[in-house]
Design an enzyme around this catalytic site. Structure first.
Site, mmCIF file in Angstrom:
data_model
loop_
_atom_site.group_PDB
_atom_site.id
_atom_site.type_symbol
_atom_site.label_atom_id
_atom_site.label_comp_id
_atom_site.label_asym_id
_atom_site.label_seq_id
_atom_site.Cartn_x
_atom_site.Cartn_y
_atom_site.Cartn_z
ATOM 1 N N GLN A 194 0.821 -1.208 0.000
ATOM 2 C CA GLN A 194 0.000 0.000 0.000
ATOM 3 C C GLN A 194 0.857 1.261 0.000
ATOM 4 O OE1 GLN A 194 -3.146 -2.066 3.016
ATOM 5 N NE2 GLN A 194 -3.426 0.128 2.800
ATOM 6 N N ARG B 296 -8.701 -0.263 7.864
ATOM 7 C CA ARG B 296 -9.708 0.630 7.305
ATOM 8 C C ARG B 296 -10.015 1.757 8.280
ATOM 9 N NH1 ARG B 296 -14.154 -1.385 2.959
ATOM 10 N NH2 ARG B 296 -14.485 0.656 2.118
ATOM 11 N N CYS B 297 -8.946 2.371 8.780
ATOM 12 C CA CYS B 297 -9.113 3.422 9.770
ATOM 13 C C CYS B 297 -7.841 4.243 9.822
ATOM 14 C CB CYS B 297 -9.446 2.811 11.128
ATOM 15 S SG CYS B 297 -8.253 2.947 12.424
ATOM 16 N N GLU C 290 -12.796 5.187 4.968
ATOM 17 C CA GLU C 290 -12.844 4.496 6.247
ATOM 18 C C GLU C 290 -13.960 4.968 7.171
ATOM 19 O OE1 GLU C 290 -8.903 5.707 6.810
ATOM 20 O OE2 GLU C 290 -8.025 3.871 6.062
#
Lengths: 784, 175
Positions: A223, A370-371, A740
């Protein structure tokens, strides 16, 4: 800010353009890591520890090495000879690449086999003899922090406890003073359990170190390819210009593909030693038991209020379970990420937050699943506390929120723990959600139903996020500042190539970023090719996580487009033989003021940039921008979930899931809504089923998709989504980032709904995952 | 080694394979049809779904030798003559995919559903696809994509007559 609504052929801001990447994906023609095949490629498999804590007495790889088809067996001792047995983590700790002294969690990497065939590599793992001397496993973080606990990290000099870090934020004296004045203190102890992001594609790489050229090309599920290249250079001592990270298509990330894992390092070392490409692909169990887990925060929160519902102060203490190595992927200043955003959407002028991290015999990780760096845990805690405070005070949960929201006129708002919230309209989001769900009617239904023994609950979460890291003074990854970049070239025929430093994993960057260029330059988005993920051919950037792509690289794309437009104006003036000041930019054309028939299109300007540029300008229409955001962005929203609970079984089903989201300006509303759907589903999964846990020996429970449950189309609720738009005042497009929001905000809404159904029975907490068994038990214990 | 002959997307392939070779690996590594993805190894996620004699199967849980003499359709076999098939078009139109990793298996499972039930309800679609996990979309748009395809196929099949409704099967074969 540009606010013109484009025609459909341009596909600028606000247009739900169909995705450019879809044509290859629906044909099965994406290229994911496992699809990469190179000539002379070998296959690597990792031997992992069956035990959570043990001393390694000996490793005998000889039988494995003799198996036909095996090319090499690599142990920690082999790596240690090259000073590669340990590597740094993203939180400044160290992590074993292949274990040399001890194994510290079940699934830890112990040895690697490199073979001509992946099946043979697996066969050979069975032949490696490891003699372990088992040690007591430490699985409870509270027990780990007691003085008598066995020390897990005896490899670290001076580390004589299992304390990984201590951290605090806010003002203790101010918080204590607020609590001294309070009429009511509501407290909550809750464990936000360990879960795993579990993208559908596991992690893997193909490392190709070419001895003839000295070039290391590493195809990997990353990522953050640029940051990974720099880290590879620093860890392996390879010259950075000779390292090229290529990502190909990534089958989901959600934070799982931010860290550097031992497998990448071993594969690269093996390729270097063997002078052949080496492929390493995790299986699902390896992914679940060894790569970046998320959460695992044991939280104690206290909220001080007046009898009339005014919040006065917040105190939070937290113990985080870090596993064997402190490997949270987060800015180096932030030991607990951005957990201090725990004051949430409320005007809480006094707050104090403390945290301690514990080493345990579990997998390392602590990724922002996802945060944005622990904002999920923070949002969950405050939204659960507020809900319980409402019950304690006898005030409706929606009303208590409304009483304490930061008001729209208070922005920019300086929070008690150090954040400067950029913009928001929390009461409007709440009201929109309540109206959409029919809140008053549901409360009436609930009251009537209770009289008949029916259990229905309404859960609210009014979350605030902090995303888009970040301003360079506060945010970095391993010392590299968190700006991001965009490089744009418009070619003579008016077609453009945009290169960005962020990395899509399904978010649709090839479409969204083309739309930003289209919006600024009025070049149709179809004519803009977006490239990323090849470190040799894209500008340096920090990658995609923490909802940062639009706030950082999206801003860079807008800014670089505007730079090109400024140059384009000069070229247009040259072509039209007038002064640049005499030109007006009108939807894709420079027009001479007062003589609309004298005009050139952006395509004309692009052609002139290479064929007829003025003497005092460089040729070409190209630029690069590194964008350092002045502040974070603060997306927000309100989610309302309605559940029905079966009193006989504890089974809860979601009747309604209403989401009002405000992420500022929406570039592609279709993609934004898709992101919200995904987050709402993952939030449901976390609230209802996703659990990585361990037995007393440190055996991982949740090591495959039969034990680690993910929501399918059958269980997943039907979502109702609504949009609001409060632009970010400092972002060039007014956008805030959205990937997110729903994972951050929704778990509290689901849990609050279940608790709300049981609150009249005296139930105030059920830790996630809220299984029907736990609900049934709570009903049994509560009932007379 | 065992000798097998398998028809894949209409073409016959004869190969010598190890008896333990998984069908998913045969398709991916031997035939280089990499659209079939592997997501879990335990038959839970459905990313590797292919059609075997018309029925959706998880190719990570079937040996290549078990496919001997059978007809396999993978995602690469859905489009004909470069034209997207309605299910593929539906996934694009309704934004039924994000990272794209589960998408081939999801579309293959949906193909099998529409084969036996050309006009499925949302409930029937959700049940039929419940053996296929998606982490990105939250399934809302996948359901819409399958509905889009169902309508498009009905319009293609008989624009003047309504399509005959097949009874829904009790349970998806992939479950």
């Amino acid at each position: 800010m540009t606010t013109t609504m484009p025609g459909p052929e341009i596909h600028g801001l606000g247009h739900s353009m169909k995705r450019k990447e879809d044509d290859r994906f629906v044909r099965g023609r994406g290229t994911y890591i496992e699809d990469v095949v190179l000539p002379r490629m070998l296959h690597m498999a990792l031997l992992r520890s069956p035990l959570a804590h043990a001393r390694i007495a000996s490793i005998d790889p000889s039988a494995a090495a003799e198996l036909p088809g095996v090319v090499a067996v690599v142990t920690g001792a082999d790596l240690a000879a090259h000073n590669l047995a340990w590597m740094p983590t993203l939180s400044g700790d160290t992590q074993a690449v292949l274990a040399t002294d001890k194994v510290r969690f079940q699934g830890q990497e112990v040895a690697a086999v490199v073979a001509e065939d992946p099946y043979v590599a697996r066969d050979a793992l069975e032949l490696i003899e490891v003699d372990y001397e088992e040690l007591p496993a430490v699985v409870d973080p509270h027990a780990a922090l007691r003085p008598a606990a066995p020390v897990i990290r005896d490899d670290k000099e001076g580390q004589d406890t299992n304390l990984a870090y201590t951290w605090e934020a806010g003002d203790k004296a101010a918080a204590d003073a607020a609590f001294a004045q309070a009429d009511v203190v509501v407290s909550l102890d809750t464990h936000y359990p360990r879960c795993h992001p579990s993208p559908m594609e596991t992690c893997g790489c193909v490392a190709d170190v070419n001895a003839a050229t000295g070039k290391a090309t590493i195809y990997m599920t990353s990522q953050a390819p640029h940051a990974h290249r720099t880290l590879f250079a620093m860890v392996a001592g390879l010259p950075e210009q000779n390292i090229q990270i290529k990502t190909v298509d990534i089958g989901g990330g959600f934070g799982n593909k931010v860290p550097i894992y031992p497998g990448y390092v071993v594969a690269t070392a093996a390729s270097l030693l063997l002078d052949r490409p080496v492929k390493w692909i995790e299986d699902r169990t390896e992914n679940l038991i060894s790569t970046g887990f998320a959460r695992d925060y044991h939280m104690h929160g206290e909220l001080a209020l007046n009898r009339d519902g005014r919040m006065l102060g917040l105190r939070v203490s937290m113990v985080s379970d870090q596993g064997a190595f402190f490997a949270d992927a987060q800015p180096s200043k932030c030991r607990a990420g951005l957990f201090h955003i725990v004051t949430g959407s409320y005007d809480l002028t006094a707050a104090h937050v403390t945290g301690r991290g514990a080493y345990t015999n579990k997998a390392p990780g602590g990724v922002a699943y996802r945060c944005s760096f622990r904002v999920t845990e923070a949002s969950f805690l405050i939204e659960r506390l507020v809900q319980n405070a409402a019950y304690e005070l006898g005030i409706d949960p929606a009303e208590l929120r409304r009483l304490n929201f930061i008001r729209p006129e208070q922005f920019p708002y300086q929070s008690a723990t150090g954040f400067l919230y950029d913009s928001g309209n929390y009461p409007a989001a709440l009201q929109k959600a309540l109206d959409a769900v029919g809140y008053d009617e549901l409360r009436r239904e609930q009251a009537e139903g209770r009289a008949q023994g029916k259990l229905m609950g309404i859960g609210i979460a009014s979350f605030t996020e902090v995303v888009g890291a970040g301003p360079h003074k506060d945010y970095d990854i391993a010392g590299i500042k968190m700006f991001d970049s965009a490089e744009l070239r418009v070619h003579p025929t008016g077609k453009a190539i945009l290169k960005i430093g962020v990395q899509t994993q399904g978010q649709g960057h090839e479409t969204t970023f083309a739309q930003i260029v289209a919006n600024e330059l009025r070049i149709p988005a179809e004519d803009v090719l977006v490239q990323y993920g090849d470190t040799d051919n894209t500008p340096y950037g920090l990658g995609t996580y923490a909802s940062r792509s639009t706030p950082t690289a999206g801003a860079a794309t807008a800014v670089v487009s505007r730079k090109l437009l400024d140059k384009g104006r000069k070229i247009a003036a040259h072509v039209l033989e007038c002064s640049p000041d005499d030109l007006e930019w009108q939807s894709g054309r420079f027009v001479v003021k007062g003589t609309p028939e004298q005009a050139v299109t952006i395509q004309d300007v692009a052609f002139a940039a290479y064929t007829n540029h003025p003497d005092d300008l460089e040729a070409g229409l190209e630029g690069v921008t590194y964008y350092d955001p002045p502040n974070m962005t603060y997306p927000f929203g309100t989610y309302v979930v309605v559940v029905d609970v079966d009193p006989e079984t504890g089974v809860w089903t979601v009747r309604r899931a209403v989401a009002v989201d405000d992420c500022g300006v929406r570039i592609n509303p279709m993609i934004v809504e898709g992101q919200l759907h995904g987050g709402l589903a993952e939030g449901y999964g976390i609230a209802a089923m996703q659990l990585i846990t361990f037995d007393e020996q440190g055996n991982c429970i949740g090591s495959n998709f039969m034990d680690y449950l993910l929501p399918t189309s059958w269980e997943t609720p039907r979502f109702e989504t609504y949009a609001m738009e409060t632009p970010s005042p400092h972002h060039p497009l007014g956008a805030k980032g959205v990937g997110e929001s729903a994972t951050v905000g929704s778990p509290a809404a689901y849990v609050n709904a279940v608790i709300d159904a049981l609150t009249h029975l005296g139930v105030r907490n059920i830790d996630m995952p809220v299984t029907s068994a736990k609900v049934w038990q709570a009903i049994q214990q509560a009932s007379p | 080694m065992a000798r097998i002959t398998v028809t894949v997307n209409g073409a016959d392939h004869t190969d010598e394979v190890e008896p333990r070779l998984l069908l998913a690996h045969y398709l991916r590594d031997k035939l280089r049809l990499t659209g079939t993805h592997i997501g879990c190894d335990t038959t839970n996620c459905g990313a590797c779904t292919v059609l075997c004699d018309g029925l959706p199967v998880k190719s990570c849980t079937m040996f290549a030798v078990q496919a001997d003499g059978r007809e396999i359709i993978t995602v690469e076999g859905l489009a004909t003559g470069g034209q997207l098939q309605p299910i593929q078009q539906g996934f694009k139109e309704e934004h039924g995919l994000q990272c794209g990793f589960c998408t081939p298996g999801m579309m293959v499972a949906a193909t099998a559903l529409l084969e036996r039930n050309p006009d499925p309800s949302e409930e029937e679609i959700r049940w039929a696809l419940s053996g296929n996990v998606c982490r990105c979309t939250g399934y809302v748009n996948i359901v819409k994509a399958v509905r889009w395809a169902a309508q498009a196929m009905q319009e293609q099949a008989a624009p003047e007559e309504p399509a005959t409704r097949q009874p829904a099967t009790e349970q998806a074969a992939t479950r």
